[in-house]
Design a protein around this motif. Structure first.
Motif, PDB file in Angstrom:
ATOM      1  N   GLU A 126      13.308   2.378  -9.722  1.00  0.00           N
ATOM      2  CA  GLU A 126      12.148   1.576  -8.995  1.00  0.00           C
ATOM      3  C   GLU A 126      11.330   2.056  -7.968  1.00  0.00           C
ATOM      4  O   GLU A 126      10.132   2.120  -8.010  1.00  0.00           O
ATOM      5  CB  GLU A 126      12.979   0.282  -8.306  1.00  0.00           C
ATOM      6  CG  GLU A 126      13.662  -0.767  -8.990  1.00  0.00           C
ATOM      7  CD  GLU A 126      14.945  -0.419  -9.282  1.00  0.00           C
ATOM      8  OE1 GLU A 126      15.656   0.613  -8.622  1.00  0.00           O
ATOM      9  OE2 GLU A 126      15.625  -0.813  -9.956  1.00  0.00           O
ATOM     10  N   GLU A 127      12.067   3.368  -7.344  1.00  0.00           N
ATOM     11  CA  GLU A 127      11.217   3.892  -6.449  1.00  0.00           C
ATOM     12  C   GLU A 127      10.148   4.990  -7.291  1.00  0.00           C
ATOM     13  O   GLU A 127       8.846   5.194  -6.937  1.00  0.00           O
ATOM     14  CB  GLU A 127      12.033   5.097  -5.633  1.00  0.00           C
ATOM     15  CG  GLU A 127      12.801   4.444  -4.426  1.00  0.00           C
ATOM     16  CD  GLU A 127      13.792   5.248  -3.713  1.00  0.00           C
ATOM     17  OE1 GLU A 127      13.939   5.058  -2.643  1.00  0.00           O
ATOM     18  OE2 GLU A 127      14.297   6.332  -4.355  1.00  0.00           O
ATOM     19  N   VAL A 128      10.668   5.712  -8.493  1.00  0.00           N
ATOM     20  CA  VAL A 128       9.757   6.331  -9.324  1.00  0.00           C
ATOM     21  C   VAL A 128       8.472   5.649  -9.820  1.00  0.00           C
ATOM     22  O   VAL A 128       7.541   5.753  -9.618  1.00  0.00           O
ATOM     23  CB  VAL A 128      10.565   6.919 -10.548  1.00  0.00           C
ATOM     24  CG1 VAL A 128       9.624   7.629 -11.530  1.00  0.00           C
ATOM     25  CG2 VAL A 128      11.658   8.098  -9.988  1.00  0.00           C
ATOM     26  N   LEU A 129       8.969   4.178 -10.204  1.00  0.00           N
ATOM     27  CA  LEU A 129       7.946   3.510 -10.879  1.00  0.00           C
ATOM     28  C   LEU A 129       6.900   3.125  -9.561  1.00  0.00           C
ATOM     29  O   LEU A 129       5.859   3.006 -10.030  1.00  0.00           O
ATOM     30  CB  LEU A 129       8.491   2.048 -11.415  1.00  0.00           C
ATOM     31  CG  LEU A 129       7.650   1.014 -11.986  1.00  0.00           C
ATOM     32  CD1 LEU A 129       6.946   1.753 -13.176  1.00  0.00           C
ATOM     33  CD2 LEU A 129       8.417  -0.130 -12.119  1.00  0.00           C
ATOM     34  N   LEU A 130       7.417   2.897  -8.689  1.00  0.00           N
ATOM     35  CA  LEU A 130       6.580   2.332  -7.391  1.00  0.00           C
ATOM     36  C   LEU A 130       5.313   3.684  -6.961  1.00  0.00           C
ATOM     37  O   LEU A 130       4.420   3.309  -6.634  1.00  0.00           O
ATOM     38  CB  LEU A 130       7.003   1.963  -5.938  1.00  0.00           C
ATOM     39  CG  LEU A 130       7.708   0.455  -6.225  1.00  0.00           C
ATOM     40  CD1 LEU A 130       8.939   0.327  -5.188  1.00  0.00           C
ATOM     41  CD2 LEU A 130       6.849  -0.583  -6.323  1.00  0.00           C
ATOM     42  N   THR A 131       6.312   4.776  -7.102  1.00  0.00           N
ATOM     43  CA  THR A 131       5.439   5.964  -6.674  1.00  0.00           C
ATOM     44  C   THR A 131       4.242   6.199  -7.711  1.00  0.00           C
ATOM     45  O   THR A 131       3.017   6.454  -7.320  1.00  0.00           O
ATOM     46  CB  THR A 131       6.447   7.178  -6.657  1.00  0.00           C
ATOM     47  OG1 THR A 131       7.186   7.123  -5.971  1.00  0.00           O
ATOM     48  CG2 THR A 131       5.464   8.421  -6.379  1.00  0.00           C
ATOM     49  N   GLU A 132       4.652   6.021  -9.057  1.00  0.00           N
ATOM     50  CA  GLU A 132       3.423   5.857 -10.153  1.00  0.00           C
ATOM     51  C   GLU A 132       2.480   4.811  -9.781  1.00  0.00           C
ATOM     52  O   GLU A 132       1.245   5.228  -9.987  1.00  0.00           O
ATOM     53  CB  GLU A 132       4.217   5.769 -11.538  1.00  0.00           C
ATOM     54  CG  GLU A 132       5.103   6.903 -11.797  1.00  0.00           C
ATOM     55  CD  GLU A 132       5.801   6.902 -13.242  1.00  0.00           C
ATOM     56  OE1 GLU A 132       5.803   5.747 -13.925  1.00  0.00           O
ATOM     57  OE2 GLU A 132       6.486   7.829 -13.611  1.00  0.00           O
ATOM     58  N   ILE A 133       2.894   3.757  -9.750  1.00  0.00           N
ATOM     59  CA  ILE A 133       1.963   2.726  -9.407  1.00  0.00           C
ATOM     60  C   ILE A 133       0.801   2.900  -8.304  1.00  0.00           C
ATOM     61  O   ILE A 133      -0.201   2.985  -8.276  1.00  0.00           O
ATOM     62  CB  ILE A 133       2.589   1.424  -9.228  1.00  0.00           C
ATOM     63  CG1 ILE A 133       3.090   1.049 -10.439  1.00  0.00           C
ATOM     64  CG2 ILE A 133       1.650   0.267  -8.666  1.00  0.00           C
ATOM     65  CD1 ILE A 133       3.975  -0.153 -10.186  1.00  0.00           C
ATOM     66  N   ARG A 134       1.716   3.582  -7.005  1.00  0.00           N
ATOM     67  CA  ARG A 134       0.783   3.938  -5.851  1.00  0.00           C
ATOM     68  C   ARG A 134      -0.238   5.191  -6.246  1.00  0.00           C
ATOM     69  O   ARG A 134      -1.454   4.967  -5.840  1.00  0.00           O
ATOM     70  CB  ARG A 134       1.726   4.626  -4.776  1.00  0.00           C
ATOM     71  CG  ARG A 134       0.781   4.866  -3.656  1.00  0.00           C
ATOM     72  CD  ARG A 134       1.759   5.920  -2.808  1.00  0.00           C
ATOM     73  NE  ARG A 134       2.137   6.914  -3.380  1.00  0.00           N
ATOM     74  CZ  ARG A 134       3.042   7.896  -3.073  1.00  0.00           C
ATOM     75  NH1 ARG A 134       4.022   7.672  -2.112  1.00  0.00           N
ATOM     76  NH2 ARG A 134       3.265   9.061  -3.891  1.00  0.00           N
ATOM     77  N   ASP A 135       0.087   6.036  -7.181  1.00  0.00           N
ATOM     78  CA  ASP A 135      -0.585   6.927  -7.437  1.00  0.00           C
ATOM     79  C   ASP A 135      -1.796   6.686  -8.288  1.00  0.00           C
ATOM     80  O   ASP A 135      -2.924   7.223  -8.377  1.00  0.00           O
ATOM     81  CB  ASP A 135      -0.054   8.250  -8.393  1.00  0.00           C
ATOM     82  CG  ASP A 135       0.842   9.014  -7.328  1.00  0.00           C
ATOM     83  OD1 ASP A 135       1.044   8.772  -6.016  1.00  0.00           O
ATOM     84  OD2 ASP A 135       2.164   9.649  -7.634  1.00  0.00           O
ATOM     85  N   LEU A 136      -1.534   5.664  -9.354  1.00  0.00           N
ATOM     86  CA  LEU A 136      -2.524   5.376 -10.106  1.00  0.00           C
ATOM     87  C   LEU A 136      -3.573   4.161  -9.116  1.00  0.00           C
ATOM     88  O   LEU A 136      -4.917   4.463  -9.549  1.00  0.00           O
ATOM     89  CB  LEU A 136      -2.048   4.315 -11.184  1.00  0.00           C
ATOM     90  CG  LEU A 136      -1.287   4.887 -12.149  1.00  0.00           C
ATOM     91  CD1 LEU A 136      -0.640   3.845 -13.185  1.00  0.00           C
ATOM     92  CD2 LEU A 136      -2.233   5.648 -13.176  1.00  0.00           C
ATOM     93  N   LEU A 137      -3.041   3.467  -8.395  1.00  0.00           N
ATOM     94  CA  LEU A 137      -4.047   2.705  -7.380  1.00  0.00           C
ATOM     95  C   LEU A 137      -4.769   3.720  -6.430  1.00  0.00           C
ATOM     96  O   LEU A 137      -5.961   3.486  -6.353  1.00  0.00           O
ATOM     97  CB  LEU A 137      -3.174   2.055  -6.319  1.00  0.00           C
ATOM     98  CG  LEU A 137      -2.711   1.014  -7.005  1.00  0.00           C
ATOM     99  CD1 LEU A 137      -1.712  -0.166  -6.202  1.00  0.00           C
ATOM    100  CD2 LEU A 137      -3.619  -0.199  -7.445  1.00  0.00           C
ATOM    101  N   LYS A 138      -4.353   5.053  -5.909  1.00  0.00           N
ATOM    102  CA  LYS A 138      -5.166   6.009  -5.332  1.00  0.00           C
ATOM    103  C   LYS A 138      -6.267   6.425  -6.283  1.00  0.00           C
ATOM    104  O   LYS A 138      -7.309   6.546  -5.916  1.00  0.00           O
ATOM    105  CB  LYS A 138      -4.298   7.034  -4.746  1.00  0.00           C
ATOM    106  CG  LYS A 138      -3.589   6.707  -3.671  1.00  0.00           C
ATOM    107  CD  LYS A 138      -2.937   7.923  -3.070  1.00  0.00           C
ATOM    108  CE  LYS A 138      -2.138   7.684  -1.826  1.00  0.00           C
ATOM    109  NZ  LYS A 138      -1.065   8.670  -1.365  1.00  0.00           N
ATOM    110  N   GLU A 139      -5.910   6.780  -7.279  1.00  0.00           N
ATOM    111  CA  GLU A 139      -6.910   7.193  -8.445  1.00  0.00           C
ATOM    112  C   GLU A 139      -7.866   6.152  -8.783  1.00  0.00           C
ATOM    113  O   GLU A 139      -9.050   6.480  -8.937  1.00  0.00           O
ATOM    114  CB  GLU A 139      -6.385   7.837  -9.821  1.00  0.00           C
ATOM    115  CG  GLU A 139      -5.420   8.937  -9.887  1.00  0.00           C
ATOM    116  CD  GLU A 139      -4.750   9.252 -11.123  1.00  0.00           C
ATOM    117  OE1 GLU A 139      -5.495   8.636 -12.171  1.00  0.00           O
ATOM    118  OE2 GLU A 139      -3.733   9.997 -11.213  1.00  0.00           O
ATOM    119  N   GLN A 140      -7.595   5.025  -8.984  1.00  0.00           N
ATOM    120  CA  GLN A 140      -8.799   3.983  -9.198  1.00  0.00           C
ATOM    121  C   GLN A 140      -9.658   3.848  -7.913  1.00  0.00           C
ATOM    122  O   GLN A 140     -10.766   3.469  -8.068  1.00  0.00           O
ATOM    123  CB  GLN A 140      -8.191   2.633  -9.687  1.00  0.00           C
ATOM    124  CG  GLN A 140      -7.531   2.663 -10.895  1.00  0.00           C
ATOM    125  CD  GLN A 140      -6.820   1.305 -11.260  1.00  0.00           C
ATOM    126  OE1 GLN A 140      -6.698   0.267 -10.331  1.00  0.00           O
ATOM    127  NE2 GLN A 140      -6.514   0.998 -12.459  1.00  0.00           N
TER     128      GLN A 140
END
Length: 143
Positions: A126-140
């Protein structure tokens, strides 16, 4: 017969028996070294200080040899040899005490060392998935 041999083999191969055997062998060798130190180094010094007295020669004549009997010898109480053995024992006891004291000090130093911090546990899925989502949001948001 095979059962007895197997039991003996199991007994002989236990760690405690092997450790004890090593201790007895090393103790025997250590005893010879200490006896040599006492007989060859310490006792000559003490004999010199006491006027060239050799402890093993000290004795008390309980009954003198009878000159009428051929081959008779004095009956003696050899207290000097006893004193020599007591001195040997004391030196061995002191040496073993010092050796055990050194081992205990080394163990205390080893125990006093702080343990290395445990590595951080791996992040959960879950933490790995949330980190990936956070990084994608930052990119956008940066676009």
């Amino acid at each position: 017969m095979k059962k007895i041999l197997k039991e003996f083999k199991d007994f002989a191969m236990r760690g405690n028996v092997v450790d004890m055997a090593v201790g007895v062998i090393i103790g025997g060798a250590f005893g010879k070294i200490v006896t040599s130190v006492v007989n060859d180094i310490i006792m000559p010094l003490i004999a010199t200080l006491l006027g060239n007295v050799k402890f093993t020669d000290l004795n008390l004549v309980l009954k003198a040899a009878d000159p009428a009997i051929e081959g008779s010898a004095d009956i003696t109480w050899n207290y000097g040899n006893f004193l020599q053995q007591v001195f040997d024992f004391m030196i061995i006891a002191i040496a073993i005490f010092a050796f055990i004291k050194l081992i205990n000090m080394a163990k205390k130093k080893e125990e006093a060392k702080p343990a290395a911090p445990a590595p951080a546990p791996a992040p959960s899925k879950e933490e790995v998935l949330l980190t990936e989502i956070r990084d994608l949001l930052k990119e956008q948001n940066n676009k």
